[in-house]
Design a protein around this motif. Structure first.
Motif, PDB file in Angstrom:
ATOM      1  N   ASN A 101      32.940 126.416  23.696  1.00  0.00           N
ATOM      2  CA  ASN A 101      31.954 125.334  23.631  1.00  0.00           C
ATOM      3  C   ASN A 101      32.052 124.432  24.866  1.00  0.00           C
ATOM      4  N   SER A 102      33.271 124.210  25.318  1.00  0.00           N
ATOM      5  CA  SER A 102      33.487 123.374  26.494  1.00  0.00           C
ATOM      6  C   SER A 102      32.858 123.986  27.751  1.00  0.00           C
ATOM      7  N   GLU A 105      28.886 124.208  28.133  1.00  0.00           N
ATOM      8  CA  GLU A 105      28.178 122.999  28.565  1.00  0.00           C
ATOM      9  C   GLU A 105      27.760 123.092  30.031  1.00  0.00           C
TER      10      GLU A 105
END
Length: 180
Positions: A101-102, A105
């Motif tokens: 998820n990091s 981005e």
């Protein structure tokens, strides 16, 4: 610095030793050269299936924040993609999802076609270096392509045949092991 000594002692590979020696002298998150060397070392640890060392190396840059220098932060993102792969392969689901998820981005779907074209271009660079008998240059291009292939494979939104790409990643790993 102790970690670099430990890795250098563990491996006979000249490139690993060279990278460790350079990082023992200086390992700054403000240096694109240092970050490139560190990420290469993380990738080499992954290639040699030393996931523990790869993750330890990653912890050095894990908390580095983007300061506006894309040259440096792109390298850090490549390291994160390699660690995403390690977490997935070692069934560390929570860490995998958090890191994925990091890094997602920073992904821009508008650039996916350029990245696909880049993969083909790296093949040309590798071929040219091989034809010129420029072994170190060829290895460098192979490692660049390798980390980008990992990024493309691990990105769940990247539009590419994942089975074929995974096969290419494994082939590249074997080639790199034989050449290094």
């Amino acid at each position: 610095m102790e970690l670099f000594e430990k890795i250098s002692e563990k491996y006979e590979n000249k490139r690993i030793k060279r990278d460790c020696k350079a990082l023992m002298k200086k390992c700054s998150a403000k240096s694109s050269r240092d970050m490139n060397t560190l990420v290469e070392l993380i990738d080499l640890m992954y290639i040699y299936q030393d996931f523990e060392m790869a993750v330890e190396l990653y912890h050095i840059i894990e908390k580095v924040e983007f300061t506006g220098n894309y040259t440096i932060y792109d390298e850090i993102l490549y390291a994160k993609w390699t660690i995403v792969r390690i977490y997935r392969e070692t069934n560390q689901t929570e860490k995998y999802e958090q890191l994925l998820n990091s890094v997602m981005e920073y992904e821009n779907e508008a650039l996916y076609d350029n990245r696909k074209a880049g993969l083909k271009l790296y093949d040309e660079h590798i071929r040219n270096a091989r034809d010129l008998k420029a072994k170190q240059s060829m290895i460098g291009w192979m490692l660049v392509k390798y980390k980008i292939m990992i990024k493309c494979f691990e990105n769940p939104k990247f539009p590419i045949d994942k089975i074929q790409l995974d096969k290419e990643i494994v082939e590249m790993e074997m080639k790199l092991k034989n050449i290094l």
